[in-house]
Design a protein around this motif. Structure first.
Motif, PDB file in Angstrom:
ATOM      1  N   ALA A  14       9.415   0.397  14.849  1.00 20.38           N
ATOM      2  CA  ALA A  14       9.436  -0.777  15.463  1.00 20.38           C
ATOM      3  C   ALA A  14      10.500  -0.653  16.618  1.00 20.38           C
ATOM      4  O   ALA A  14      10.341  -1.314  17.739  1.00 20.38           O
ATOM      5  N   LEU A  15      11.638   0.005  16.668  1.00 19.59           N
ATOM      6  CA  LEU A  15      12.491   0.354  18.047  1.00 19.59           C
ATOM      7  C   LEU A  15      11.670   1.030  18.981  1.00 19.59           C
ATOM      8  O   LEU A  15      11.803   0.743  20.349  1.00 19.59           O
ATOM      9  N   LEU A  16      11.125   2.066  18.543  1.00 16.19           N
ATOM     10  CA  LEU A  16      10.166   2.816  19.400  1.00 16.19           C
ATOM     11  C   LEU A  16       9.065   1.908  20.218  1.00 16.19           C
ATOM     12  O   LEU A  16       8.984   2.116  21.367  1.00 16.19           O
ATOM     13  N   TRP A  17       8.459   1.264  19.555  1.00 15.24           N
ATOM     14  CA  TRP A  17       7.399   0.292  20.029  1.00 15.24           C
ATOM     15  C   TRP A  17       8.009  -0.606  21.133  1.00 15.24           C
ATOM     16  O   TRP A  17       7.520  -0.964  22.189  1.00 15.24           O
ATOM     17  N   SER A  18       9.301  -1.122  20.799  1.00 16.78           N
ATOM     18  CA  SER A  18       9.898  -2.025  21.758  1.00 16.78           C
ATOM     19  C   SER A  18      10.288  -1.402  23.052  1.00 16.78           C
ATOM     20  O   SER A  18      10.213  -1.958  23.995  1.00 16.78           O
ATOM     21  N   LEU A  19      10.911  -0.096  22.744  1.00 18.53           N
ATOM     22  CA  LEU A  19      11.390   0.698  24.065  1.00 18.53           C
ATOM     23  C   LEU A  19      10.143   0.939  24.887  1.00 18.53           C
ATOM     24  O   LEU A  19      10.247   0.929  26.050  1.00 18.53           O
ATOM     25  N   LEU A  20       8.854   1.239  24.269  1.00 20.54           N
ATOM     26  CA  LEU A  20       7.781   1.353  24.986  1.00 20.54           C
ATOM     27  C   LEU A  20       6.979   0.429  25.681  1.00 20.54           C
ATOM     28  O   LEU A  20       6.453   0.513  26.755  1.00 20.54           O
ATOM     29  N   THR A  21       7.057  -0.807  24.870  1.00 20.96           N
ATOM     30  CA  THR A  21       6.220  -1.550  25.451  1.00 20.96           C
ATOM     31  C   THR A  21       7.032  -2.872  26.154  1.00 20.96           C
ATOM     32  O   THR A  21       6.496  -3.391  27.345  1.00 20.96           O
ATOM     33  N   ASP A  22       8.264  -2.951  25.834  1.00 21.24           N
ATOM     34  CA  ASP A  22       8.991  -4.076  26.517  1.00 21.24           C
ATOM     35  C   ASP A  22       9.933  -3.697  27.676  1.00 21.24           C
ATOM     36  O   ASP A  22      10.126  -4.402  28.431  1.00 21.24           O
ATOM     37  N   ARG A  23       9.963  -2.342  27.699  1.00 17.32           N
ATOM     38  CA  ARG A  23      10.861  -1.978  28.557  1.00 17.32           C
ATOM     39  C   ARG A  23      12.153  -2.669  28.711  1.00 17.32           C
ATOM     40  O   ARG A  23      12.360  -3.373  30.249  1.00 17.32           O
ATOM     41  N   PRO A  24      13.013  -2.799  28.056  1.00 17.77           N
ATOM     42  CA  PRO A  24      13.985  -3.709  28.025  1.00 17.77           C
ATOM     43  C   PRO A  24      14.966  -3.168  29.218  1.00 17.77           C
ATOM     44  O   PRO A  24      15.377  -1.932  29.423  1.00 17.77           O
ATOM     45  N   ARG A  25      15.594  -4.212  29.843  1.00 17.65           N
ATOM     46  CA  ARG A  25      16.587  -3.922  30.880  1.00 17.65           C
ATOM     47  C   ARG A  25      17.952  -3.622  30.145  1.00 17.65           C
ATOM     48  O   ARG A  25      18.728  -4.452  30.017  1.00 17.65           O
ATOM     49  N   LEU A  28       0.729  -1.302   0.065  1.00 20.15           N
ATOM     50  CA  LEU A  28      -0.029  -0.190  -0.096  1.00 20.15           C
ATOM     51  C   LEU A  28       0.874   1.184   0.121  1.00 20.15           C
ATOM     52  O   LEU A  28       0.678   2.203  -0.706  1.00 20.15           O
ATOM     53  N   ALA A  29       1.730   1.299   0.787  1.00 19.78           N
ATOM     54  CA  ALA A  29       2.692   2.535   0.972  1.00 19.78           C
ATOM     55  C   ALA A  29       3.620   2.704  -0.505  1.00 19.78           C
ATOM     56  O   ALA A  29       3.731   3.678  -0.833  1.00 19.78           O
ATOM     57  N   LEU A  30       4.128   1.525  -0.994  1.00 24.12           N
ATOM     58  CA  LEU A  30       4.991   1.714  -2.227  1.00 24.12           C
ATOM     59  C   LEU A  30       4.093   1.974  -3.348  1.00 24.12           C
ATOM     60  O   LEU A  30       4.627   2.678  -4.173  1.00 24.12           O
ATOM     61  N   ASP A  31       2.757   1.644  -3.470  1.00 21.40           N
ATOM     62  CA  ASP A  31       1.662   2.227  -4.572  1.00 21.40           C
ATOM     63  C   ASP A  31       1.542   3.645  -4.523  1.00 21.40           C
ATOM     64  O   ASP A  31       1.588   4.220  -5.369  1.00 21.40           O
ATOM     65  N   GLN A  32       1.574   4.039  -3.215  1.00 19.64           N
ATOM     66  CA  GLN A  32       1.626   5.582  -2.747  1.00 19.64           C
ATOM     67  C   GLN A  32       2.739   6.438  -3.240  1.00 19.64           C
ATOM     68  O   GLN A  32       2.729   7.261  -3.786  1.00 19.64           O
ATOM     69  N   SER A  33       3.922   5.680  -2.708  1.00 14.44           N
ATOM     70  CA  SER A  33       5.156   6.403  -2.596  1.00 14.44           C
ATOM     71  C   SER A  33       6.310   5.362  -2.928  1.00 14.44           C
ATOM     72  O   SER A  33       6.603   4.623  -2.114  1.00 14.44           O
ATOM     73  N   ALA A  34       6.730   5.237  -4.140  1.00 10.60           N
ATOM     74  CA  ALA A  34       7.931   4.303  -4.432  1.00 10.60           C
ATOM     75  C   ALA A  34       9.156   4.705  -3.881  1.00 10.60           C
ATOM     76  O   ALA A  34      10.221   5.276  -4.732  1.00 10.60           O
ATOM     77  N   ALA A  35       9.151   4.547  -2.625  1.00  9.58           N
ATOM     78  CA  ALA A  35      10.358   4.841  -1.970  1.00  9.58           C
ATOM     79  C   ALA A  35      10.861   3.831  -1.014  1.00  9.58           C
ATOM     80  O   ALA A  35      10.712   3.841   0.480  1.00  9.58           O
ATOM     81  N   PRO A  36      11.178   2.774  -1.247  1.00 10.95           N
ATOM     82  CA  PRO A  36      11.542   1.512  -0.637  1.00 10.95           C
ATOM     83  C   PRO A  36      12.543   1.709   0.687  1.00 10.95           C
ATOM     84  O   PRO A  36      12.255   1.278   1.795  1.00 10.95           O
ATOM     85  N   LEU A  37      13.558   2.515   0.355  1.00  8.52           N
ATOM     86  CA  LEU A  37      14.499   2.802   1.489  1.00  8.52           C
ATOM     87  C   LEU A  37      14.046   3.760   2.678  1.00  8.52           C
ATOM     88  O   LEU A  37      14.301   3.325   3.822  1.00  8.52           O
ATOM     89  N   ALA A  38      13.279   4.707   2.298  1.00 12.14           N
ATOM     90  CA  ALA A  38      12.460   5.577   3.199  1.00 12.14           C
ATOM     91  C   ALA A  38      11.835   4.722   4.060  1.00 12.14           C
ATOM     92  O   ALA A  38      11.503   4.744   5.204  1.00 12.14           O
ATOM     93  N   GLY A  39      11.062   3.840   3.300  1.00  9.38           N
ATOM     94  CA  GLY A  39      10.004   3.051   4.160  1.00  9.38           C
ATOM     95  C   GLY A  39      10.693   2.247   5.091  1.00  9.38           C
ATOM     96  O   GLY A  39      10.213   1.800   6.218  1.00  9.38           O
ATOM     97  N   SER A  40      12.003   1.571   4.668  1.00 12.39           N
ATOM     98  CA  SER A  40      12.651   0.764   5.518  1.00 12.39           C
ATOM     99  C   SER A  40      13.067   1.545   6.818  1.00 12.39           C
ATOM    100  O   SER A  40      13.035   1.012   8.039  1.00 12.39           O
ATOM    101  N   ILE A  41      13.462   2.480   6.625  1.00 15.73           N
ATOM    102  CA  ILE A  41      13.874   3.260   7.871  1.00 15.73           C
ATOM    103  C   ILE A  41      12.781   3.767   8.745  1.00 15.73           C
ATOM    104  O   ILE A  41      12.725   3.808   9.969  1.00 15.73           O
ATOM    105  N   ILE A  42      11.808   4.367   8.012  1.00 17.13           N
ATOM    106  CA  ILE A  42      10.491   4.715   8.929  1.00 17.13           C
ATOM    107  C   ILE A  42      10.147   3.416   9.611  1.00 17.13           C
ATOM    108  O   ILE A  42       9.819   3.493  10.892  1.00 17.13           O
TER     109      ILE A  42
END
Length: 265
Positions: free
Chosen positions: A172-183, A153-167
Protein backbone atom coordinates in the motif's frame (compact mmCIF):
# COMPACT_ATOMS: atom_id res chain seq x y z
CA UNK A 1 -12.60 11.48 13.76
CA UNK A 2 -8.81 11.82 13.89
CA UNK A 3 -8.74 12.26 10.11
CA UNK A 4 -11.49 14.89 10.23
CA UNK A 5 -9.47 16.82 12.81
CA UNK A 6 -6.41 16.58 10.56
CA UNK A 7 -8.35 18.03 7.61
CA UNK A 8 -9.72 20.82 9.81
CA UNK A 9 -6.13 21.75 10.63
CA UNK A 10 -5.11 22.09 6.99
CA UNK A 11 -4.20 18.48 6.25
CA UNK A 12 -4.08 17.12 2.70
CA UNK A 13 -5.19 13.70 1.50
CA UNK A 14 -1.84 12.82 -0.10
CA UNK A 15 0.03 13.72 3.10
CA UNK A 16 -2.47 11.80 5.23
CA UNK A 17 -2.09 8.71 3.06
CA UNK A 18 1.69 8.80 3.31
CA UNK A 19 1.75 9.36 7.08
CA UNK A 20 -0.85 6.68 7.75
CA UNK A 21 0.72 4.06 5.51
CA UNK A 22 4.28 4.77 6.65
CA UNK A 23 3.28 4.41 10.31
CA UNK A 24 1.88 0.92 9.67
CA UNK A 25 5.22 -0.68 8.79
CA UNK A 26 7.15 -0.04 12.06
CA UNK A 27 4.06 -0.97 14.09
CA UNK A 28 3.84 -4.33 12.33
CA UNK A 29 7.58 -4.96 12.59
CA UNK A 30 7.50 -4.19 16.33
CA UNK A 31 5.28 -7.26 16.85
CA UNK A 32 7.81 -9.72 15.39
CA UNK A 33 9.55 -10.43 18.76
CA UNK A 34 6.15 -11.42 20.20
CA UNK A 35 4.41 -13.09 17.23
CA UNK A 36 6.13 -15.30 14.65
CA UNK A 37 5.49 -13.77 11.20
CA UNK A 38 5.42 -17.16 9.45
CA UNK A 39 7.39 -16.15 6.35
CA UNK A 40 8.31 -19.77 5.70
CA UNK A 41 4.64 -20.70 5.30
CA UNK A 42 3.94 -18.22 2.51
CA UNK A 43 3.08 -19.60 -0.92
CA UNK A 44 3.11 -17.61 -4.18
CA UNK A 45 -0.70 -17.43 -4.06
CA UNK A 46 -0.58 -16.12 -0.48
CA UNK A 47 1.95 -13.45 -1.47
CA UNK A 48 -0.27 -12.31 -4.35
CA UNK A 49 -3.45 -12.33 -2.24
CA UNK A 50 -1.84 -10.41 0.65
CA UNK A 51 -0.58 -7.79 -1.81
CA UNK A 52 -4.04 -7.53 -3.41
CA UNK A 53 -5.64 -7.18 0.03
CA UNK A 54 -3.22 -4.42 0.97
CA UNK A 55 -3.93 -2.54 -2.25
CA UNK A 56 -7.72 -2.97 -1.95
CA UNK A 57 -8.05 -1.85 1.66
CA UNK A 58 -4.98 -0.03 2.93
CA UNK A 59 -4.37 1.81 -0.36
CA UNK A 60 -7.46 2.29 -2.56
CA UNK A 61 -10.10 1.99 0.15
CA UNK A 62 -8.13 4.25 2.48
CA UNK A 63 -7.78 6.92 -0.21
CA UNK A 64 -11.55 6.87 -0.82
CA UNK A 65 -12.44 7.05 2.87
CA UNK A 66 -10.03 9.96 3.40
CA UNK A 67 -11.72 11.89 0.60
CA UNK A 68 -15.17 11.01 1.93
CA UNK A 69 -14.36 12.11 5.49
CA UNK A 70 -13.02 15.39 4.15
CA UNK A 71 -16.23 16.03 2.17
CA UNK A 72 -18.96 14.43 4.34
CA UNK A 73 -17.58 14.43 7.85
CA UNK A 74 -16.51 11.54 10.05
CA UNK A 75 -19.88 10.15 11.16
CA UNK A 76 -21.62 10.05 7.75
CA UNK A 77 -18.58 8.65 5.93
CA UNK A 78 -17.97 5.96 8.55
CA UNK A 79 -21.59 4.78 8.48
CA UNK A 80 -21.75 4.51 4.67
CA UNK A 81 -18.39 2.76 4.56
CA UNK A 82 -19.76 0.22 7.04
CA UNK A 83 -22.08 -1.16 4.35
CA UNK A 84 -19.06 -3.08 2.97
CA UNK A 85 -20.01 -6.38 4.73
CA UNK A 86 -22.86 -6.79 2.24
CA UNK A 87 -20.41 -7.17 -0.63
CA UNK A 88 -18.17 -9.35 1.54
CA UNK A 89 -21.04 -11.70 2.38
CA UNK A 90 -22.13 -11.98 -1.26
CA UNK A 91 -18.60 -12.75 -2.45
CA UNK A 92 -18.02 -15.18 0.42
CA UNK A 93 -21.21 -17.00 -0.53
CA UNK A 94 -20.06 -17.36 -4.15
CA UNK A 95 -16.34 -17.98 -3.68
CA UNK A 96 -16.13 -19.87 -0.39
CA UNK A 97 -19.59 -21.49 -0.28
CA UNK A 98 -20.01 -20.10 3.23
CA UNK A 99 -23.48 -20.57 4.68
CA UNK A 100 -25.16 -17.19 5.09
CA UNK A 101 -28.33 -17.80 7.09
CA UNK A 102 -31.58 -15.84 6.87
CA UNK A 103 -30.72 -14.12 10.16
CA UNK A 104 -27.41 -12.93 8.72
CA UNK A 105 -29.13 -11.57 5.61
CA UNK A 106 -31.65 -9.66 7.76
CA UNK A 107 -28.77 -8.15 9.71
CA UNK A 108 -26.87 -7.27 6.54
CA UNK A 109 -29.97 -5.58 5.07
CA UNK A 110 -30.29 -3.52 8.25
CA UNK A 111 -26.72 -2.37 7.70
CA UNK A 112 -27.53 -1.39 4.11
CA UNK A 113 -30.67 0.46 5.22
CA UNK A 114 -28.75 2.41 7.82
CA UNK A 115 -26.09 3.38 5.28
CA UNK A 116 -28.77 4.51 2.82
CA UNK A 117 -30.48 6.62 5.47
CA UNK A 118 -27.25 8.36 6.33
CA UNK A 119 -26.20 8.95 2.72
CA UNK A 120 -29.47 10.67 1.70
CA UNK A 121 -29.69 14.41 2.26
CA UNK A 122 -33.34 15.65 2.04
CA UNK A 123 -32.20 19.19 1.20
CA UNK A 124 -30.40 18.00 -1.92
CA UNK A 125 -33.13 15.66 -3.18
CA UNK A 126 -31.97 12.98 -5.63
CA UNK A 127 -28.57 14.65 -5.91
CA UNK A 128 -27.96 13.79 -2.27
CA UNK A 129 -27.39 10.20 -3.31
CA UNK A 130 -24.76 11.12 -5.90
CA UNK A 131 -22.57 13.68 -4.16
CA UNK A 132 -18.84 13.09 -4.45
CA UNK A 133 -18.52 12.44 -0.73
CA UNK A 134 -21.20 9.72 -0.92
CA UNK A 135 -19.60 8.17 -4.00
CA UNK A 136 -16.19 8.12 -2.32
CA UNK A 137 -17.73 6.48 0.76
CA UNK A 138 -19.39 3.73 -1.28
CA UNK A 139 -16.16 3.31 -3.25
CA UNK A 140 -14.40 2.76 0.07
CA UNK A 141 -17.10 0.27 1.07
CA UNK A 142 -16.53 -1.69 -2.15
CA UNK A 143 -12.75 -1.70 -1.71
CA UNK A 144 -12.91 -2.64 1.97
CA UNK A 145 -15.56 -5.25 1.17
CA UNK A 146 -13.28 -7.13 -1.23
CA UNK A 147 -10.19 -6.94 1.01
CA UNK A 148 -11.30 -9.68 3.47
CA UNK A 149 -11.77 -12.11 0.58
CA UNK A 150 -8.16 -11.63 -0.51
CA UNK A 151 -6.98 -11.95 3.09
CA UNK A 152 -9.03 -15.12 3.65
CA UNK A 153 -7.64 -16.64 0.43
CA UNK A 154 -4.10 -15.88 1.58
CA UNK A 155 -4.69 -17.17 5.11
CA UNK A 156 -6.21 -20.40 3.79
CA UNK A 157 -3.02 -20.87 1.80
CA UNK A 158 -0.62 -19.79 4.56
CA UNK A 159 -1.72 -19.09 8.12
CA UNK A 160 0.67 -16.17 8.60
CA UNK A 161 -1.41 -13.11 9.57
CA UNK A 162 1.49 -10.94 10.74
CA UNK A 163 3.52 -11.57 7.59
CA UNK A 164 0.39 -10.77 5.58
CA UNK A 165 -0.11 -7.48 7.42
CA UNK A 166 3.48 -6.47 6.73
CA UNK A 167 3.20 -7.38 3.04
CA UNK A 168 -0.06 -5.45 2.67
CA UNK A 169 1.36 -2.38 4.44
CA UNK A 170 4.46 -2.29 2.21
CA UNK A 171 2.40 -2.80 -0.96
CA UNK A 172 0.00 0.00 0.00
CA UNK A 173 2.83 2.42 0.80
CA UNK A 174 4.55 1.73 -2.53
CA UNK A 175 1.22 2.23 -4.34
CA UNK A 176 0.75 5.60 -2.62
CA UNK A 177 4.28 6.74 -3.49
CA UNK A 178 3.85 5.74 -7.14
CA UNK A 179 0.33 7.02 -7.78
CA UNK A 180 -0.23 9.98 -5.47
CA UNK A 181 3.26 11.46 -5.72
CA UNK A 182 2.81 13.16 -2.35
CA UNK A 183 4.50 16.50 -1.82
CA UNK A 184 7.08 15.32 0.71
CA UNK A 185 8.57 18.78 1.11
CA UNK A 186 5.29 20.04 2.51
CA UNK A 187 5.22 17.57 5.40
CA UNK A 188 5.95 19.04 8.81
CA UNK A 189 5.14 17.95 12.38
CA UNK A 190 2.11 20.20 12.88
CA UNK A 191 -1.37 19.46 14.28
CA UNK A 192 -2.54 17.92 10.99
CA UNK A 193 0.50 15.62 10.96
CA UNK A 194 -0.24 14.53 14.54
CA UNK A 195 -3.88 13.70 13.82
CA UNK A 196 -2.97 11.86 10.61
CA UNK A 197 -0.48 9.82 12.65
CA UNK A 198 -3.17 8.98 15.22
CA UNK A 199 -5.50 7.93 12.40
CA UNK A 200 -2.80 5.80 10.79
CA UNK A 201 -2.00 4.02 14.04
CA UNK A 202 -5.65 3.20 14.77
CA UNK A 203 -6.18 1.93 11.22
CA UNK A 204 -3.08 -0.26 11.50
CA UNK A 205 -4.32 -1.78 14.76
CA UNK A 206 -7.74 -2.35 13.19
CA UNK A 207 -6.29 -4.10 10.14
CA UNK A 208 -4.10 -6.32 12.33
CA UNK A 209 -7.10 -7.29 14.45
CA UNK A 210 -9.16 -8.02 11.34
CA UNK A 211 -6.42 -10.18 9.81
CA UNK A 212 -6.07 -12.28 12.94
CA UNK A 213 -9.85 -12.54 13.19
CA UNK A 214 -10.16 -13.76 9.61
CA UNK A 215 -7.52 -16.37 10.37
CA UNK A 216 -9.93 -17.88 12.93
CA UNK A 217 -13.47 -17.42 11.57
CA UNK A 218 -15.86 -17.07 8.61
CA UNK A 219 -15.38 -14.01 6.40
CA UNK A 220 -19.06 -13.01 6.35
CA UNK A 221 -19.33 -13.08 10.15
CA UNK A 222 -15.95 -11.71 11.20
CA UNK A 223 -15.95 -8.79 8.78
CA UNK A 224 -19.59 -7.86 9.39
CA UNK A 225 -18.73 -7.19 13.03
CA UNK A 226 -16.58 -4.25 11.94
CA UNK A 227 -19.80 -2.46 10.98
CA UNK A 228 -20.19 -1.47 14.64
CA UNK A 229 -17.62 1.29 13.97
CA UNK A 230 -20.24 4.06 13.45
CA UNK A 231 -21.36 3.71 17.07
CA UNK A 232 -17.89 4.69 18.23
CA UNK A 233 -17.58 7.35 15.53
CA UNK A 234 -20.79 9.03 16.69
CA UNK A 235 -19.58 9.15 20.29
CA UNK A 236 -16.18 10.56 19.36
CA UNK A 237 -17.75 13.01 16.91
CA UNK A 238 -19.94 14.33 19.73
CA UNK A 239 -16.89 14.65 22.01
CA UNK A 240 -14.27 16.06 19.62
CA UNK A 241 -16.25 17.69 16.79
CA UNK A 242 -19.15 19.20 18.72
CA UNK A 243 -20.22 22.47 17.15
CA UNK A 244 -18.52 21.78 13.82
CA UNK A 245 -20.15 18.53 12.69
CA UNK A 246 -23.87 18.07 13.21
CA UNK A 247 -25.17 14.78 14.63
CA UNK A 248 -28.90 14.86 13.83
CA UNK A 249 -31.71 12.35 14.35
CA UNK A 250 -31.43 10.89 10.83
CA UNK A 251 -27.72 10.24 11.29
CA UNK A 252 -28.28 8.62 14.68
CA UNK A 253 -31.12 6.48 13.27
CA UNK A 254 -28.93 5.29 10.39
CA UNK A 255 -26.06 4.46 12.71
CA UNK A 256 -28.41 2.63 15.10
CA UNK A 257 -29.74 0.54 12.19
CA UNK A 258 -26.20 -0.43 11.24
CA UNK A 259 -25.23 -1.31 14.79
CA UNK A 260 -28.52 -3.15 15.38
CA UNK A 261 -27.74 -5.29 12.35
CA UNK A 262 -24.36 -6.11 13.86
CA UNK A 263 -25.87 -7.00 17.24
CA UNK A 264 -28.47 -9.24 15.58
CA UNK A 265 -25.73 -10.84 13.51
Amino acid sequence: VALRLAFRNGGRTDAGMLIGLASAIPLNLALIPFIAPGWERLTPVAWAAFIAGGLAGAAIGRRFIYESINLLGASRAATIRSSSPVLTALLALVLYQEHVSLERWVAILAIVGGAALVSWDPKEGARGWLGMGVLFAFGAAAAYGTRPLFLKLALDQSAAPLAGSIIGAVAALLWSLLTDRPRLAGLRPDRAFTWFLVGGITQTVALLALTFGLNEGDVSLVYSLTASAPLFTLVFTWIFLRGTERVDLRLVAGAVLVVAGVIYL
